[in-house]
Design a protein around this motif. Structure first.
Motif, PDB file in Angstrom:
ATOM      1  N   GLU A 344       0.826  -1.199   0.000  1.00 17.32           N
ATOM      2  CA  GLU A 344       0.000   0.000   0.000  1.00 17.32           C
ATOM      3  C   GLU A 344       0.866   1.258   0.000  1.00 17.32           C
ATOM      4  N   ARG A 345       1.943   1.226   0.740  1.00 15.41           N
ATOM      5  CA  ARG A 345       2.852   2.379   0.750  1.00 15.41           C
ATOM      6  C   ARG A 345       3.466   2.587  -0.639  1.00 15.41           C
ATOM      7  N   ALA A 346       3.845   1.495  -1.296  1.00 18.72           N
ATOM      8  CA  ALA A 346       4.397   1.602  -2.650  1.00 18.72           C
ATOM      9  C   ALA A 346       3.402   2.250  -3.601  1.00 18.72           C
ATOM     10  N   ILE A 347       2.127   1.853  -3.525  1.00 19.03           N
ATOM     11  CA  ILE A 347       1.106   2.428  -4.404  1.00 19.03           C
ATOM     12  C   ILE A 347       0.905   3.909  -4.100  1.00 19.03           C
ATOM     13  N   GLU A 348       0.894   4.273  -2.840  1.00 21.17           N
ATOM     14  CA  GLU A 348       0.726   5.692  -2.498  1.00 21.17           C
ATOM     15  C   GLU A 348       1.871   6.530  -3.077  1.00 21.17           C
ATOM     16  N   ILE A 349       3.084   5.976  -3.071  1.00 24.66           N
ATOM     17  CA  ILE A 349       4.230   6.684  -3.657  1.00 24.66           C
ATOM     18  C   ILE A 349       4.089   6.756  -5.168  1.00 24.66           C
ATOM     19  N   ILE A 350       3.668   5.659  -5.805  1.00 24.58           N
ATOM     20  CA  ILE A 350       3.512   5.627  -7.265  1.00 24.58           C
ATOM     21  C   ILE A 350       2.443   6.615  -7.719  1.00 24.58           C
ATOM     22  N   LEU A 351       1.325   6.651  -6.994  1.00 19.36           N
ATOM     23  CA  LEU A 351       0.219   7.534  -7.362  1.00 19.36           C
ATOM     24  C   LEU A 351       0.401   8.951  -6.822  1.00 19.36           C
ATOM     25  N   GLU A 352       1.473   9.149  -6.050  1.00 17.12           N
ATOM     26  CA  GLU A 352       1.778  10.462  -5.459  1.00 17.12           C
ATOM     27  C   GLU A 352       0.622  10.954  -4.595  1.00 17.12           C
ATOM     28  N   CYS A 353       0.028  10.011  -3.867  1.00 14.93           N
ATOM     29  CA  CYS A 353      -0.989  10.351  -2.885  1.00 14.93           C
ATOM     30  C   CYS A 353      -0.275  10.778  -1.595  1.00 14.93           C
ATOM     31  N   LYS A 354      -1.053  11.156  -0.601  1.00 14.29           N
ATOM     32  CA  LYS A 354      -0.489  11.459   0.703  1.00 14.29           C
ATOM     33  C   LYS A 354       0.014  10.148   1.309  1.00 14.29           C
ATOM     34  N   VAL A 355       1.316  10.069   1.557  1.00  8.36           N
ATOM     35  CA  VAL A 355       1.918   8.831   2.045  1.00  8.36           C
ATOM     36  C   VAL A 355       1.885   8.825   3.566  1.00  8.36           C
ATOM     37  N   ARG A 356       1.237   7.799   4.110  1.00 11.99           N
ATOM     38  CA  ARG A 356       1.168   7.671   5.567  1.00 11.99           C
ATOM     39  C   ARG A 356       2.501   7.207   6.138  1.00 11.99           C
ATOM     40  N   PRO A 357       2.798   7.532   7.371  1.00  7.84           N
ATOM     41  CA  PRO A 357       4.024   7.011   8.000  1.00  7.84           C
ATOM     42  C   PRO A 357       3.991   5.485   8.001  1.00  7.84           C
ATOM     43  N   PRO A 358       5.141   4.860   7.796  1.00  8.07           N
ATOM     44  CA  PRO A 358       5.150   3.389   7.788  1.00  8.07           C
ATOM     45  C   PRO A 358       4.836   2.821   9.165  1.00  8.07           C
TER      46      PRO A 358
END
Length: 442
Positions: A344-358
């Motif tokens: 999910e973190r990878a997708i948020e980075i790919i889509l340039e969404c707001k990335v939550r803390p891991p």
């Protein structure tokens, strides 16, 4: 020294001979080569083939010594006793024989220093066992060492890590062992693949082909989880090759190789294994490096790790013997949670969404920038699919499919496929929908 039965390996033989020749021309005298690789990959046969090409240049002696480092049912040879045998072989009498290991090693090196000797030290357990046999730096000798370990602390001019045979050469070895010609090369190639292209298995299966057709042998080998179920003698040989390496691991490394067998495959990385075992990433990386150096794990594409097909079932069997079912399930659930947080973190980075803390429960790879995240997700496709199937099995139908852990593992793949297909805007909308319906995100 037995004449080698050798098929293929011409590139490896040429590389070793060329490197030895180059080193000699550069003035290096006592040349040491280390040939390492997994059990049954053909290290001894390769060393003998190279020795056969070199023997004329070393007229004083050509000696092969089996150190029994990884011989089923045998303890490694005592270096002191083995040195006594070698010294007697070259004419040193009992009266002149030193009583200590150090004394015998010094006398052995003194004998080698004045001669041109080709030495094959086969089946070496570790650096400690092989050091007393090595010639002095001034000796005109070549030493070929074979080991399942890469023997990093041995000062070797030449190193070769031996892999399984290419499929074509594996099929040729089957044909040689069967002493038959086959009209259908594709069927023989299929048998070679079912043997994992591992010479240990190919030689035994090739003997079966003396009487049986490749199609019948392929049927015998069709059980992916227990490849040699119908061939107990071959299964025993493969199991012994795995177990003797396993027994020479320390307790923590044994634990790690068993934990790797909890993973359904097809491959894994250190972050996944750290989640499986709830261990510090640095410790896992050190242990996995040890397993790679012993040939018990192999490198797969993208720097990931995997079992050789023929050894996975034996690792699983060892895990089932030593680890409780609850321990295994807890490890698998930790891995499932790590993977969907990471994906999910990878997708948020790919889509340039707001990335939550891991999630601070796990160690995560660095997924920035988006290109790295996409490459990580592509390399993890197989693992996500297999873990999705395992998650559904562990859930046992108790969770609706649309809110299951399996779906959470598959969704990042769906989203990346949309991005790769040029449907980024649709992926963004789908991502928002998944978050709103609780099918994505913590």
């Amino acid at each position: 020294m037995a004449s080698p039965e050798m098929v293929g390996r011409s590139a490896e033989i040429d590389a070793l001979l060329t490197n030895i020749d180059d080193s000699r021309q550069q003035g290096n005298l006592a040349l040491v080569s280390v040939i390492s690789g997994m059990p049954g990959v053909g290290k001894t046969a390769l060393a003998r083939a190279v020795a056969k090409q070199l023997v004329r240049d070393y007229p004083d002696a050509c000696l092969e010594v089996d150190l029994y480092g990884f011989t089923p049912g045998q303890d490694p040879r005592d270096p002191k006793e083995l040195l006594a045998e070698l010294l007697r072989l070259v004419g040193i009498g009992t009266a002149d024989m030193p009583s200590s290991l150090v004394g015998r090693a010094e006398l052995w090196r003194a004998w080698l220093a004045e001669r041109r000797v080709l030495l094959v030290l086969d089946n070496t357990l570790n650096e400690e066992y092989v050091m007393p046999f090595l010639p002095p730096a001034t000796a005109h000798c070549v030493t070929l060492i074979t080991s399942r370990s890469d023997l990093k602390d041995v000062d070797a001019a030449i190193r070769l890590s031996l892999d399984v045979l290419p499929e074509i050469e594996a099929a040729q070895l089957l044909s040689l062992r069967s002493n038959r010609r086959f009209d259908d090369g594709a069927e023989l190639m299929e048998v070679a693949k079912l043997c994992g292209c591992l010479p240990l298995a190919l030689r035994s299966i090739g003997s079966l082909l003396t009487e049986l057709d490749p199609r019948d042998v392929a049927i015998l080998l069709s059980d992916r989880k227990d490849r040699f179920r119908h061939l107990p003698e071959i299964d025993s040989a493969v199991r012994a090759a795995f177990e003797v390496s396993y027994l020479h691991l320390n307790t923590s490394t044994q634990k790690l190789i068993r934990a790797c067998a909890w993973h359904p495959g097809p491959d894994m990385d250190a972050f996944s294994v750290a989640a499986l075992t709830a261990s510090p990433l640095s410790v896992v990386m050190l242990e996995m490096d040890r397993l790679h150096s012993m040939g018990m794990l192999v490198r797969s594409p993208h720097g990931r790790s995997a079992f050789h097909d023929l050894f996975r079932s034996h690792a699983e069997r060892q895990a089932n013997l030593e680890d409780s079912g609850e321990e295994i399930r807890q490890g698998q659930w930790r891995l499932i949670h790590y993977l969907y947080f990471a994906a999910e973190r990878a997708i948020e980075i790919i889509l340039e969404c707001k990335v939550r803390p891991p999630c601070d429960t796990f160690s995560f790879p660095d997924l920035n920038p988006p290109e790295h995240a996409a490459e990580w997700l592509r390399s993890t496709f197989g693992e996500l699919h297999s873990m999705g199937g395992l998650a559904r099995f562990l859930e046992d139908g108790k969770v609706p499919l649309e809110s299951s852990a399996a779906f959470r593992l598959f969704r990042p793949i769906d989203l990346l496929l949309m991005v790769d297909a040029g449907r980024r805007e649709y992926a963004l909308k789908f991502h928002a929908f998944l978050c709103a319906t609780g099918q994505f995100g913590a």
